[in-house]
Design a protein around this motif. Structure first.
Motif, mmCIF file in Angstrom:
data_model
loop_
_atom_site.group_PDB
_atom_site.id
_atom_site.type_symbol
_atom_site.label_atom_id
_atom_site.label_comp_id
_atom_site.label_asym_id
_atom_site.label_seq_id
_atom_site.Cartn_x
_atom_site.Cartn_y
_atom_site.Cartn_z
ATOM 1 N N ASP A 85 -1.827 31.947 2.532
ATOM 2 C CA ASP A 85 -3.008 32.286 1.734
ATOM 3 C C ASP A 85 -4.062 31.138 1.271
ATOM 4 O O ASP A 85 -5.037 31.211 1.390
ATOM 5 C CB ASP A 85 -2.452 32.821 0.354
ATOM 6 C CG ASP A 85 -1.867 34.414 0.549
ATOM 7 O OD1 ASP A 85 -1.877 34.664 1.607
ATOM 8 O OD2 ASP A 85 -1.265 34.920 -0.343
ATOM 9 N N ASP A 131 -4.001 45.666 -6.482
ATOM 10 C CA ASP A 131 -2.795 46.301 -6.078
ATOM 11 C C ASP A 131 -2.466 47.391 -7.280
ATOM 12 O O ASP A 131 -1.494 48.118 -6.882
ATOM 13 C CB ASP A 131 -1.624 45.268 -6.061
ATOM 14 C CG ASP A 131 -1.265 44.624 -7.328
ATOM 15 O OD1 ASP A 131 -2.099 44.402 -8.153
ATOM 16 O OD2 ASP A 131 0.063 44.434 -7.773
ATOM 17 N N VAL A 174 -3.001 46.057 -1.097
ATOM 18 C CA VAL A 174 -2.182 45.560 -0.292
ATOM 19 C C VAL A 174 -1.018 46.696 -0.217
ATOM 20 O O VAL A 174 -1.153 47.461 -1.003
ATOM 21 C CB VAL A 174 -1.463 44.203 -0.966
ATOM 22 C CG1 VAL A 174 -2.393 43.188 -1.165
ATOM 23 C CG2 VAL A 174 -1.269 44.769 -2.355
ATOM 24 N N THR A 221 -6.119 48.622 3.840
ATOM 25 C CA THR A 221 -5.003 47.987 3.390
ATOM 26 C C THR A 221 -4.472 47.057 4.433
ATOM 27 O O THR A 221 -4.439 47.111 5.551
ATOM 28 C CB THR A 221 -3.872 49.194 3.160
ATOM 29 O OG1 THR A 221 -4.492 49.958 2.341
ATOM 30 C CG2 THR A 221 -2.837 48.539 2.751
ATOM 31 N N THR A 222 -4.027 45.889 3.801
ATOM 32 C CA THR A 222 -3.233 44.700 4.667
ATOM 33 C C THR A 222 -2.149 45.203 5.150
ATOM 34 O O THR A 222 -1.488 46.121 4.795
ATOM 35 C CB THR A 222 -3.468 43.671 3.871
ATOM 36 O OG1 THR A 222 -2.661 43.632 2.973
ATOM 37 C CG2 THR A 222 -4.652 42.884 3.473
ATOM 38 N N ALA A 270 2.319 41.919 2.955
ATOM 39 C CA ALA A 270 2.285 42.142 1.414
ATOM 40 C C ALA A 270 1.637 41.187 0.683
ATOM 41 O O ALA A 270 1.656 39.838 1.069
ATOM 42 C CB ALA A 270 3.672 42.590 1.189
ATOM 43 N N ALA A 316 -1.011 38.646 2.677
ATOM 44 C CA ALA A 316 -1.956 39.513 2.487
ATOM 45 C C ALA A 316 -3.492 38.875 2.208
ATOM 46 O O ALA A 316 -4.481 39.227 2.877
ATOM 47 C CB ALA A 316 -1.699 40.432 1.216
ATOM 48 N N GLU A 373 -4.356 37.128 5.526
ATOM 49 C CA GLU A 373 -4.701 38.165 6.453
ATOM 50 C C GLU A 373 -6.196 38.644 6.217
ATOM 51 O O GLU A 373 -7.111 39.089 7.067
ATOM 52 C CB GLU A 373 -4.096 39.427 6.267
ATOM 53 C CG GLU A 373 -3.999 40.700 7.346
ATOM 54 C CD GLU A 373 -3.378 41.849 7.072
ATOM 55 O OE1 GLU A 373 -2.187 41.602 6.865
ATOM 56 O OE2 GLU A 373 -3.515 42.990 7.295
#
Lengths: 176, 176, 176, 176
Positions: free
Chosen positions: D45, D112, D129, D143-144, D147, D152, D155
């Motif tokens: 991330d 979330d 997520v 929605t990714t 998780a 996430a 992504e």
């Protein structure tokens, strides 16, 4: 080199380089108020690295992040070649080749993210972890079954031992 | 002994020895700058060990790594036989037999890695965890369903209680 | 009470009691040299407990283990009824009934291990987590889909809100 | 805006806002006796956020919880817009629009839980997520797959880079 199988590539490795985050760990960064307070390694990986060293293969760590936890872990495992810090991994890689007198063909590397590509695309045996980014998996000679921090490094160490015919010798000490 | 089922083997156990990393934990090593700062155990395992002790079975820990967290956990669980340190697990195993006056047939052991093989191949009841190395699973009399740090130890404790016919007795306290 | 559905049972709950290890956590015990150094809770559970309180249901914690982390977490969540320590959970349960003036039929409980059975078999609405022991799941009126430490408590809080017809009211604040 | 695909929405984003718990983490709250002692972020991330910044997109964090670990993580990643504290996320969101001079259509958000809905229902590109609550997933544009705390955010950063045609440019530095 392009026609070699990954086992033939593994057989030539004299120096194995490990990335840290996502490879020796699952990519988790445990932050306290001052930054990373803990790093979570795996006990199976540790024994794999020690057995690989006993077989005569040199070991090294090149990591983009700097953390005192990695210094301690490397010391515990007897990994003498340790470079931390900076997204430029190519410079420490070249320095390591010079220091060890090895060619890139004799070097293995296991990584997980795009910052690893400059090393990964140069070594004789390039390994990815399944939790790695697509750009890495596409360019590796081999991807481990076990994920980073969950035995990926143990798996690649045993793969090297089998490919180099040293597995039986280092295992003998436990079959007493 | 070779024709015994694993339940018959479990029925004879007077002393159960637990490995730590990968068995009482999931194999994670949480490093701070000074080395291991935390060790993650499982609450279900703890109650299993206490119930096993209440049934009359002795408990012990033999671990290749040394950590103050294990000393504290063993104290909390009333495990008096504790040996930490060194890849040679055979010497403390033999010392434990002498100390307790038991034969290897009366001893159970649960482990996960090749350093455990010298004990695992000698005890009357040898158990592996599913997250253990293949060399260990191949030589164990039984492999738990639950993974290390996720209830493997609770499962083996309950297996011993059932095999020895003491399960109902120790559970009675909770059915009030 | 024996013919009630679990939703009918949930509708009557005026006080919800939470177990800690394995329910508000995944059962991991993070030990330092002095014992438990950290306890890992779940952010979704926290909001669920707050919403349940806003709906008018009282909340409590009864735990076999004693830890300062639970005291802090309970304070952050405004849980005023907190009892920690000892495998005897029946005594604090009875004390809690007396303190609140409620009958057992008006109380819900979520637990995971055999030490929870004396409470679980007495309350009007008994819930287990899927990572709980078989003895617990067999005796509960309902088992959550989410595991302990992974949203089981949030799930049971929302179940209570739906069963009691208060879900829309407490959610309205977020639909601005 | 209602007929736009999520890729078209991603293409317009000039400012990406990240929620913390459950998005930049897996929702675990590691408590010591004084409250949260650690927060577990993800290394992938982090690189995603840096690459997104290099592409010219601004980044921000709005979190309901206050923690020094988030301050440190935001500093390490060069995230200058940081707001922590309070279940009212709408006020800091509006302040951020004013500060940056952007309209809500030019803003992306990934969240979330229900406290995120006031932002999520206003931005041009709303992402959930898969570990998020149902109320959030139902209202998000996308929605990714990964998780929260497990990639996430990486992504969604790569999704923005691809949608905006900047992926090749920021990746070029690693293909040397």
């Amino acid at each position: 080199m392009t026609d070699l199988t990954y086992v033939e590539r593994a057989a030539r490795v004299k120096l194995m380089i490990f990335d840290v985050d996502g490879v020796l760990t699952d990519g988790s960064l445990h932050y306290g108020a001052e930054g990373e307070a803990l790093k979570t390694f795996n006990v199976h990986d540790g024994l794999g690295i020690k057995l690989l060293q006993e077989s005569g293969v040199q070991t090294a760590i090149i990591s983009a992040r700097t953390s005192p936890q990695v210094i301690k872990r490397a010391a515990d495992l007897g990994i003498v070649h340790l470079h931390q810090g900076g997204h430029d991994k190519l410079t420490p890689f070249k320095a390591l080749l010079e220091k060890t007198g090895l060619t890139a063909d004799q070097v293995g590397f296991i990584g997980d993210d795009v910052v690893d590509l400059p090393i990964l695309t140069r070594v004789g045996f390039a390994v990815a972890v399944p939790n790695g980014r697509a750009e890495v998996l596409e360019r590796a000679h081999h991807t481990t079954v076990a994920a980073g921090g969950r035995g990926a490094v143990r798996e690649v160490c045993e793969l090297l031992l089998h490919a180099q015919g040293t597995y039986e010798r280092v295992m003998a000490q436990f079959l007493v």
